[in-house]
Each structure stands twice: as C-alpha cells, then as structure tokens.
Design a protein around this motif. Sequence first.
Motif, PDB file in Angstrom:
ATOM      1  N   PHE A  62       0.775  -1.239   0.000  1.00 26.12           N
ATOM      2  CA  PHE A  62       0.000   0.000   0.000  1.00 26.12           C
ATOM      3  C   PHE A  62       0.806   1.288   0.000  1.00 26.12           C
ATOM      4  N   GLY A  63       2.110   1.219  -0.083  1.00 21.58           N
ATOM      5  CA  GLY A  63       2.932   2.417  -0.186  1.00 21.58           C
ATOM      6  C   GLY A  63       3.376   2.989   1.155  1.00 21.58           C
ATOM      7  N   TYR A  64       4.293   3.936   1.031  1.00 21.60           N
ATOM      8  CA  TYR A  64       4.960   4.552   2.172  1.00 21.60           C
ATOM      9  C   TYR A  64       3.980   5.295   3.078  1.00 21.60           C
ATOM     10  N   PHE A  65       3.114   6.129   2.505  1.00 19.06           N
ATOM     11  CA  PHE A  65       2.174   6.929   3.297  1.00 19.06           C
ATOM     12  C   PHE A  65       1.204   6.038   4.070  1.00 19.06           C
ATOM     13  N   ASP A  68       2.656   4.516   7.187  1.00 19.48           N
ATOM     14  CA  ASP A  68       2.618   5.420   8.336  1.00 19.48           C
ATOM     15  C   ASP A  68       1.206   5.522   8.912  1.00 19.48           C
ATOM     16  N   VAL A  69       0.209   5.565   8.046  1.00 22.40           N
ATOM     17  CA  VAL A  69      -1.181   5.616   8.520  1.00 22.40           C
ATOM     18  C   VAL A  69      -1.510   4.351   9.305  1.00 22.40           C
ATOM     19  N   PHE A 131       4.015  11.250  11.905  1.00 23.35           N
ATOM     20  CA  PHE A 131       3.938  12.177  10.778  1.00 23.35           C
ATOM     21  C   PHE A 131       4.848  13.390  10.934  1.00 23.35           C
ATOM     22  N   ALA A 132       5.312  13.655  12.150  1.00 18.09           N
ATOM     23  CA  ALA A 132       6.304  14.714  12.351  1.00 18.09           C
ATOM     24  C   ALA A 132       7.719  14.184  12.144  1.00 18.09           C
ATOM     25  N   GLY A 133       7.862  12.858  12.003  1.00 13.75           N
ATOM     26  CA  GLY A 133       9.158  12.259  11.757  1.00 13.75           C
ATOM     27  C   GLY A 133      10.028  12.120  12.997  1.00 13.75           C
TER      28      GLY A 133
END
Length: 165
Positions: A62-65, A68-69, A131-133
């Motif tokens: 499902f990809g990188y984003f 993270d979700v 999401f802020a890394g």
Amino acid sequence: MSFIIIAALFGNLLVIVSVMQHHKLRIITNYFVVSLALADMLVAIFAMTFNASVELCGRWLFGYFMCDVWNSLDVFFSTVSILHLCCISVDRYYAIVQPLDYPLIMTNVRLGTMLGFVWCSPTIISFLPIFAGWYTTPEHLEYRRKNPDLCTDDPDDGDGIELIP
C-alpha cells in the motif's frame, strides 16, 4: 486470520446493538463498553486487515504513506482500548466505593468528558510522532526508500510494531 477479524467485527457489533436496542442496558458503564467495542471494531478494520494482507502476500502493498497511517492507527486504537479499560475501572471503583454518591459523581457530562479524552488524547502519541518524523533516523528513511515493499519502523525486525526512540 479472516475468522478472527470477522469474529471481532460481529462480536463487537453485537455488543453495540444489544446496548442500543435494550433501554435497560443504557447505563453509564455500558456507554464505556459500547465505546470500547467501537474501538475494537476499528482495530479489526484498520489494523488487523492490513496485517492480514502482509501475512498473506508476504510484503506491504500500500505504499509509504499508508504504512505510516497503518502504524499510527494501530497505536491509536490500541491506546484508545487501554484508556477505555482505565475509564471502566474508575467507573466501577466509584460505583463500589461510593455507591450512594455514584450518580452524582458519574454524570453524563463526566461521561462525555472522559470519552472525549479517551478518543482525542491518543493522537498525541500515535499520529504526531510518526507524521512529524520524530520516530525515525536518516538511516531508517534511506532503508524505507530502498525497501518500499516493507512496512516496518525498525529495520532489524520487519514486524511494523516498534518505534525507534
């Protein structure tokens, strides 16, 4: 895995429907239970299904984003579930220790405040760091760039659970 996901969905849905259908079950404690059931249903939908896809396919699709979700939602809903258990414990404590004062202590306003806290506060430890890394290093970002089919926060284990401090 499918059986566990379906059982989690329908079992928790049964709890919600039972409380909503039977007026005698609409007490403050059961509103915590209904909210907990909703949180657990969302774990089944958003955490277990993505995990099942990784187990079935052997890789992240499902990809990188979305990785993270998924990690954020997993932490979020798990924290929400734990906080619900804490609220139920506090509710039961007052019901047992101060049974005569319980209706004055556990009001609808207090119920709403507690549930609002339970659902809003976990965003601070789930979405914000990811999401802020704050959870990662430049080396880990490079690892993720080179391995887009893995959804992990720790290059050593590949399970997608632990966060790097």
